[in-house]
Design an enzyme around this catalytic site. Sequence first.
Site, short mmCIF file in Angstrom:
data_model
loop_
_atom_site.label_atom_id
_atom_site.label_comp_id
_atom_site.label_asym_id
_atom_site.label_seq_id
_atom_site.Cartn_x
_atom_site.Cartn_y
_atom_site.Cartn_z
CG ASP A 1 0.30 4.06 -1.51
OD1 ASP A 1 -0.03 4.22 -0.32
OD2 ASP A 1 0.86 3.03 -1.91
NE ARG B 1 3.22 -7.76 5.65
CZ ARG B 1 2.78 -6.53 5.42
NH1 ARG B 1 2.45 -5.75 6.45
NH2 ARG B 1 2.63 -6.08 4.20
CG HIS C 1 -3.29 4.08 3.12
ND1 HIS C 1 -3.11 3.04 4.02
CD2 HIS C 1 -2.24 4.01 2.28
CE1 HIS C 1 -2.00 2.40 3.74
NE2 HIS C 1 -1.44 2.96 2.68
CG HIS D 1 -3.02 -0.26 0.01
ND1 HIS D 1 -3.22 0.75 -0.92
CD2 HIS D 1 -1.83 0.03 0.60
CE1 HIS D 1 -2.22 1.60 -0.90
NE2 HIS D 1 -1.36 1.19 0.04
#
Length: 375
Positions: free
Chosen positions: A232, A303, A230, A293
């Site tokens: 941002d 994470r 996607h 990304h």
Amino acid sequence: MNQLVPDLSPLIALPSLLSPVAAHIQPELTGLAEVPETHAWPTLHDRPYGVDDRVPVVDLALPDAVRLVGRACEEWGAFLLTGHGVPVELLRRIEEQGRRLFSLSAAHKLRAARCDGTSTGYGSAFISKFFSKQFWSEGFTVVGSPREDARKIWPDGHQDFCGAIEEYSRLMDDLARRLMHLMLLFLGLSDEEISWVGPLKAQHEAVPALQLNYYPRCPEPDRAMGLAEHTDSSLVTIIHQSSGVAGLQLLRDGDGGGAARWVAVAPITGALVVIVGDLFQVMSNGRFRSVVHRAVVDRTRARISVAYFCGPPAELKISPIGKLMGSGRGPAYRGVTWPEYLRLKKKLYNEALASLRLSAGKGGEKEKLEVYISS
């Protein structure tokens, strides 16, 4: 003056649930021995990996930071940032509070589940509705103050969580302003001109948006997706990612017409990741491009990522800055407010930015200058 709070759920990394019950559809991922079919992605390796590519690292304390930031934005749409002045201790605290939150049981976290019409709380990623498979992740969104949702989870123990969130948001807001100032200097604006650019002049009116994401250990990381590709919807996104655990990947355009490839953003202790958002691409008239990304998962280590989305005030229309257009070239994009663009993103996903493009010769002087706020 009251702040207008847009529906920020389509910020791509921000979760949005159809109802609180929807969160129950996401199973407890920690401890599973294999990836269930609901989470098995057949297209995880759809592109090659750029094993020799290195995401640029920019030291904000260097005297040529303007050039380094600008080149990274032009060539990559993202970079790792050091010398930013955000205390490592605060990064440790914000990550610690994220782990504290996500270590709770699902029933406990669902006390703050997102409801229809809200943009805050716990849940799965909004973009999951565009895919038949689920993500190997969970998220918690803060828009403005974290206190209402935090009290639902910890009625008597929310102070540490809220304190870390609020301090982190303040420092990220200051850092985002500094970065956008450098980016505009690189593009050729003077300090005085930058002071009149709407998103910087009125940044104090914008509502801070923060996203905590958790990616549990995965028994089959080659079959699961943390968060799909996607861009941002922000002007700029600043991300803290867990030290020593890779997961964020950027899509790097192929050289000389070659195939695009995924490049891992190797975590550096104390460094932040800066990503150009769709609205800065609009404002720069395409000089800086928002980068695609995604997040992948790890077999042995969980994470945490904490993303700060810097956007304009809700009522401010973002358009290409007139000075950034060459002679005889009009705006490449029509003007749009952040709430309007978020609605487009919610409907069109990664085609939202393309829907703003103008044909050559269209647009006008008024459209060029709407990024500025009149005095």
